[in-house]
Write a protein that holds these residues in place. Structure first.
Motif, mmCIF file in Angstrom:
data_model
loop_
_atom_site.group_PDB
_atom_site.id
_atom_site.type_symbol
_atom_site.label_atom_id
_atom_site.label_comp_id
_atom_site.label_asym_id
_atom_site.label_seq_id
_atom_site.Cartn_x
_atom_site.Cartn_y
_atom_site.Cartn_z
ATOM 1 N N LEU A 18 -2.722 6.708 10.670
ATOM 2 C CA LEU A 18 -4.177 6.724 10.687
ATOM 3 C C LEU A 18 -4.735 5.551 9.882
ATOM 4 O O LEU A 18 -4.074 5.025 8.982
ATOM 5 C CB LEU A 18 -4.690 8.038 10.093
ATOM 6 N N ASP A 19 -5.978 5.157 10.220
ATOM 7 C CA ASP A 19 -6.628 4.084 9.466
ATOM 8 C C ASP A 19 -6.765 4.491 8.004
ATOM 9 O O ASP A 19 -7.133 5.628 7.688
ATOM 10 C CB ASP A 19 -8.016 3.794 10.050
ATOM 11 N N GLU A 20 -6.472 3.554 7.131
ATOM 12 C CA GLU A 20 -6.516 3.834 5.699
ATOM 13 C C GLU A 20 -6.884 2.551 4.955
ATOM 14 O O GLU A 20 -6.388 1.473 5.276
ATOM 15 C CB GLU A 20 -5.148 4.346 5.233
ATOM 16 N N THR A 21 -7.784 2.681 3.986
ATOM 17 C CA THR A 21 -8.199 1.520 3.196
ATOM 18 C C THR A 21 -7.001 0.939 2.444
ATOM 19 O O THR A 21 -6.193 1.680 1.883
ATOM 20 C CB THR A 21 -9.281 1.937 2.182
ATOM 21 N N HIS A 22 -6.906 -0.402 2.458
ATOM 22 C CA HIS A 22 -5.790 -1.049 1.762
ATOM 23 C C HIS A 22 -6.220 -2.424 1.278
ATOM 24 O O HIS A 22 -7.038 -3.096 1.911
ATOM 25 C CB HIS A 22 -4.575 -1.180 2.693
ATOM 26 N N TYR A 23 -5.676 -2.823 0.133
ATOM 27 C CA TYR A 23 -5.947 -4.139 -0.446
ATOM 28 C C TYR A 23 -4.641 -4.717 -0.964
ATOM 29 O O TYR A 23 -3.673 -3.999 -1.213
ATOM 30 C CB TYR A 23 -6.950 -4.048 -1.597
ATOM 31 N N CYS A 24 -4.634 -6.035 -1.124
ATOM 32 C CA CYS A 24 -3.448 -6.693 -1.669
ATOM 33 C C CYS A 24 -3.139 -6.134 -3.062
ATOM 34 O O CYS A 24 -4.040 -5.937 -3.885
ATOM 35 C CB CYS A 24 -3.667 -8.195 -1.769
ATOM 36 N N LYS B 6 2.086 4.311 7.878
ATOM 37 C CA LYS B 6 1.284 3.139 7.547
ATOM 38 C C LYS B 6 1.436 2.739 6.090
ATOM 39 O O LYS B 6 1.738 1.581 5.774
ATOM 40 C CB LYS B 6 -0.187 3.412 7.861
ATOM 41 N N ASN B 7 1.250 3.699 5.164
ATOM 42 C CA ASN B 7 1.277 3.313 3.754
ATOM 43 C C ASN B 7 2.681 3.244 3.169
ATOM 44 O O ASN B 7 2.895 2.649 2.122
ATOM 45 C CB ASN B 7 0.387 4.243 2.913
#
Length: 510
Positions: free
Chosen positions: A3-9, A83-84
């Motif tokens: 599922l779509d999930e917020t992610h940052y470097c 995903k994560n």
């Protein structure tokens, strides 16, 4: 599972405790903003030199950017997902859709492997082997350390799934009588739809992808009791000359169904003799058969493309993904059942054409609906799903009636290959949405419309006897009035056919 999930470097230096920076400050110092003013998901500022002061860092003197080089942070702290855990984001985002294509490729290979195997070792043995492979390769992905190995196992389990579907339908149609065969096949497909509905509830309750994989696969272990209760096909036994085994099975069936079986009837059981057969090249040697085959290739290709296209985009319609998946599964049951009545009222040709056109028009219509109207988008998608599910069901019946008996199995196998190719390409079409959002739905809409219009070139089969030979097909249809239209039993039993030949035609039809 993805599922779509917020992610940052993930940037190590901003997490230095001596700086005493808050999470918001860490994000501001490590990640640039995009054109809309939101933090970038796939870019980071280059780390400052070791001798840089905190004041220089805070003043953004070091604002050169680069791709993420140390992984990603997921601030929402969701349960482990593909995903994560395997970082299927940014330049690895395409692996999500690639894995779906790998699965579809496994379905194609499974049809190649288990089709001949089913005829070689029997229906029961093949189903038991497939259940074993399904259990092993279905549970194993829950323990993989890499996404590459996960895709390998997904390919393996897809081969078992494809083979199981083939063997299951074959055994079903060889035991169920002609008058109930269509209904039984459709009900079997409805159980697939019920599984989709159950999947939505299971995914909603279990968010950890590894546990979800285990719980979703474990029920197949309950089917190992098939080893004792599943009967072999009596028809297959007769083709192998194992008459006594076939007689025992038929006697057992008669006892279970509380029917009397006379010794005279049993004595009529003899080994089946194979009649004349055709090959794949025959499909292209004869003008009418060639035209019909090419149109069916297009129909089956877009059947699969539209069906899986809407299914894989279930999370893009704006409503809750679990609710949409539940609705998609629920709508398939009336769609498949209604196909029976459509074929009886409108005939095979117009039913096939109408469902393909309706599915294509719905996909095109979705493009023009604003994103802030998710209910409207979902309604159009549900109608499209209804149409594509019905079109798929009709294709099985219509195609089997179009191909002559001596080449029916070969023809159905070839159109099935084009169906699998459509499934393989479906996730790759979705990837085109990264360049232009409307492109996937344009493809899912225009191709079914084109295939639906091509159905005009096909003959109607409702009310016509099945063709036994290629010569029968090339000579054209034999007109019948509605009053003399045959029953389902009559249509499966061409005049002049022996009981054995009739049985072969009936079983091969589905």
């Amino acid at each position: 599972m993805v599922l779509d999930e917020t992610h940052y470097c993930s940037v190590a230096w901003v997490k230095n405790h001596t700086f005493n920076l808050s999470a918001a400050e860490q994000l501001t110092l490590s990640v640039p903003l995009d054109a809309a003013g939101n933090p970038e998901s796939c870019l980071m500022f280059r780390p400052p030199p070791d001798n840089a002061s905190l004041e220089d860092i805070l003043s953004h003197r070091f604002n050169e950017t680069q791709p993420c080089d140390a992984g990603w942070d997921y601030p929402e702290n969701r349960a482990p997902s593909l995903k994560n855990e395997f970082n299927l984001v940014c330049d690895q985002k395409h692996l999500t859709d690639t894995s779906q294509s790998v699965f579809m490729a496994g379905l194609l290979i499974g049809a190649f492997i288990f089709g001949p195997l089913c005829d070689w070792i029997g229906r029961k043995a093949t189903i038991l082997v497939q259940l074993l492979l399904f259990a092993i390769f279905g549970l194993a992905p829950a323990f993989v350390p890499s996404f590459e190995l996960y895709m390998v196992l997904r390919f393996a389990v897809a081969t078992a799934v494809a083979g199981f579907t083939f063997s299951n339908v074959t055994l079903l149609t060889e035991w169920v009588g002609p008058s109930w065969r269509t209904l039984s096949v459709v009900l079997g497909q409805c159980s697939f739809s019920a599984g989709q509905m159950a999947l939505a509830g299971l995914a909603y309750g279990i968010r950890n992808w590894r546990l979800f994989q285990i719980v979703g696969t474990a029920p197949v272990l309950l089917l190992f009791f098939y080893f004792w209760v599943l009967p072999e096909s009596a028809r297959w036994l007769l083709t192998r000359g194992r008459v006594e085994e076939a007689k025992k099975l038929i006697q057992k069936v008669a006892a279970v169904n509380k029917r009397k079986l006379s010794p005279e009837l049993l004595s009529q059981l003899v080994p089946e003799e194979k009649g004349p057969s055709g090959n794949a090249l025959d499909l292209f040697r004869h003008p009418k058969l060639r035209k019909m085959t090419l149109v069916l290739f297009a129909v089956w290709f877009v059947d699969s493309l539209g069906y899986f296209g809407l299914g894989l985009k279930v999370g893009d319609f704006g409503l809750d993904i679990y609710l949409t998946q539940l609705i998609f599964g629920a709508v398939e049951i009336p769609a498949r059942c209604s196909s029976i009545f459509m074929m009886q009222w409108l005939g095979r040709k117009w039913s096939q054409m109408g469902t393909l056109l309706l599915g294509g028009i719905m996909c095109i219509a979705i493009i023009f609906v604003p994103a802030d109207l998710p209910v409207v988008v979902t309604v159009l998608a549900v109608v499209g799903k209804f149409a594509t599910a019905a079109a798929f069901t009709i294709s099985y019946v219509y195609s089997a009636e179009l191909f002559p008996t001596i080449i029916r199995q070969t023809g159905m196998g070839l159109v099935g290959i084009f169906s699998r190719i459509g499934g393989i390409l479906t996730p790759l079409v979705i990837l085109l949405g990264d360049y232009q959002e409307a492109v996937p739905m344009i493809i899912y809409g225009t191709l079914p419309i084109v295939a639906g219009l091509l159905c005009i070139l096909l003959p109607e089969t409702w009310g016509q006897p099945l063709k036994d030979t290629i010569e029968d097909l090339e000579q054209g249809p034999h007109p019948r009035s509605l009053k003399s239209a045959p029953s389902e039993n009559d249509k499966e039993a061409p005049r002049g056919s022996s009981c054995t030949e009739v049985a072969s035609v009936s079983s091969t039809q589905f």
